[in-house]
Design a protein around this motif. Structure first.
Motif, PDB file in Angstrom:
ATOM      1  N   UNK A  28     -23.794  -1.028  -2.301  1.00 17.55           N
ATOM      2  CA  UNK A  28     -23.955  -1.969  -1.180  1.00 17.55           C
ATOM      3  C   UNK A  28     -24.540  -1.332   0.075  1.00 17.55           C
ATOM      4  N   UNK A  29     -24.231  -0.075   0.338  1.00 18.81           N
ATOM      5  CA  UNK A  29     -24.772   0.606   1.524  1.00 18.81           C
ATOM      6  C   UNK A  29     -26.280   0.809   1.398  1.00 18.81           C
ATOM      7  N   UNK A  30     -26.740   1.177   0.201  1.00 18.63           N
ATOM      8  CA  UNK A  30     -28.181   1.358  -0.009  1.00 18.63           C
ATOM      9  C   UNK A  30     -28.906   0.020   0.037  1.00 18.63           C
ATOM     10  N   UNK A  31     -28.258  -1.042  -0.421  1.00 17.40           N
ATOM     11  CA  UNK A  31     -28.883  -2.358  -0.413  1.00 17.40           C
ATOM     12  C   UNK A  31     -29.119  -2.858   1.004  1.00 17.40           C
ATOM     13  N   UNK A  32     -28.289  -2.420   1.952  1.00 21.04           N
ATOM     14  CA  UNK A  32     -28.455  -2.837   3.343  1.00 21.04           C
ATOM     15  C   UNK A  32     -29.783  -2.354   3.921  1.00 21.04           C
ATOM     16  N   UNK A  33     -30.253  -1.193   3.469  1.00 18.70           N
ATOM     17  CA  UNK A  33     -31.481  -0.624   4.026  1.00 18.70           C
ATOM     18  C   UNK A  33     -32.738  -1.141   3.328  1.00 18.70           C
ATOM     19  N   UNK A  34     -32.574  -1.915   2.266  1.00 20.98           N
ATOM     20  CA  UNK A  34     -33.723  -2.450   1.540  1.00 20.98           C
ATOM     21  C   UNK A  34     -33.543  -3.957   1.447  1.00 20.98           C
ATOM     22  N   UNK A  35     -34.335  -4.718   2.166  1.00 23.10           N
ATOM     23  CA  UNK A  35     -34.125  -6.161   2.256  1.00 23.10           C
ATOM     24  C   UNK A  35     -34.335  -6.887   0.930  1.00 23.10           C
ATOM     25  N   UNK A  36     -33.759  -8.065   0.805  1.00 24.11           N
ATOM     26  CA  UNK A  36     -33.961  -8.873  -0.402  1.00 24.11           C
ATOM     27  C   UNK A  36     -35.404  -9.365  -0.471  1.00 24.11           C
ATOM     28  N   UNK A  37     -35.808  -9.817  -1.642  1.00 27.93           N
ATOM     29  CA  UNK A  37     -37.169 -10.359  -1.775  1.00 27.93           C
ATOM     30  C   UNK A  37     -37.198 -11.797  -1.273  1.00 27.93           C
ATOM     31  N   UNK A  38     -38.321 -12.160  -0.725  1.00 23.80           N
ATOM     32  CA  UNK A  38     -38.538 -13.517  -0.245  1.00 23.80           C
ATOM     33  C   UNK A  38     -39.752 -14.061  -0.978  1.00 23.80           C
ATOM     34  N   UNK A  39     -39.554 -15.170  -1.668  1.00 21.30           N
ATOM     35  CA  UNK A  39     -40.611 -15.788  -2.453  1.00 21.30           C
ATOM     36  C   UNK A  39     -41.234 -16.934  -1.670  1.00 21.30           C
ATOM     37  N   UNK A  40     -42.535 -16.844  -1.355  1.00 29.17           N
ATOM     38  CA  UNK A  40     -43.203 -17.920  -0.617  1.00 29.17           C
ATOM     39  C   UNK A  40     -43.628 -19.039  -1.570  1.00 29.17           C
ATOM     40  N   UNK A  41     -42.690 -19.910  -1.888  1.00 27.50           N
ATOM     41  CA  UNK A  41     -42.944 -20.992  -2.846  1.00 27.50           C
ATOM     42  C   UNK A  41     -44.124 -21.846  -2.423  1.00 27.50           C
ATOM     43  N   UNK A  42     -44.239 -22.135  -1.138  1.00 29.07           N
ATOM     44  CA  UNK A  42     -45.269 -23.032  -0.644  1.00 29.07           C
ATOM     45  C   UNK A  42     -46.672 -22.538  -0.952  1.00 29.07           C
TER      46      UNK A  42
END
Length: 104
Positions: A28-42
């Motif tokens: 969880x600590x490493x995940x904080x420094x790497x953001x989630x993916x964002x999918x531009x559906x539009x």
């Protein structure tokens, strides 16, 4: 002509907004420094019909299809198209094209 314009505009604006996929598993600590993916559906909706992806690569319901780096390395999910030929590849140099901090 007017009906055509209304139908065309409605199909463009009817697409949902960006979809953010939360990261699961790992430290969880490493995940904080790497953001989630964002999918531009539009933007995908503007360029492709729904059936280009839906129910071939992704289920129709958000979150129903697992998306992770292991699947992408196998050429599945996003990397079905994001392979360097059809669209930019999913390599290290392109991480920030999908993994970015969503504006509030």
């Amino acid at each position: 002509m007017f009906l055509f314009l209304i139908t065309t505009c409605a199909s463009v604006f009817a697409a949902p907004g960006d979809i953010q996929y939360e990261r699961e598993g790992g430290d969880p600590e490493k995940l904080k420094s790497f953001p989630p993916s964002i999918f531009p559906h539009w933007i995908h909706h503007i360029n492709y019909r729904c059936d280009a992806c839906h129910n071939k690569i992704f289920e129709m319901k958000t979150g129903a299809t697992a998306i992770n780096k292991d699947l992408m390395k196998e050429g599945k999910v996003c990397s079905t198209c994001h392979n360097g030929n059809e669209a930019f590849d999913d390599g290290f140099a392109n991480c920030n094209r999908c993994h970015l901090i969503k504006e509030k």
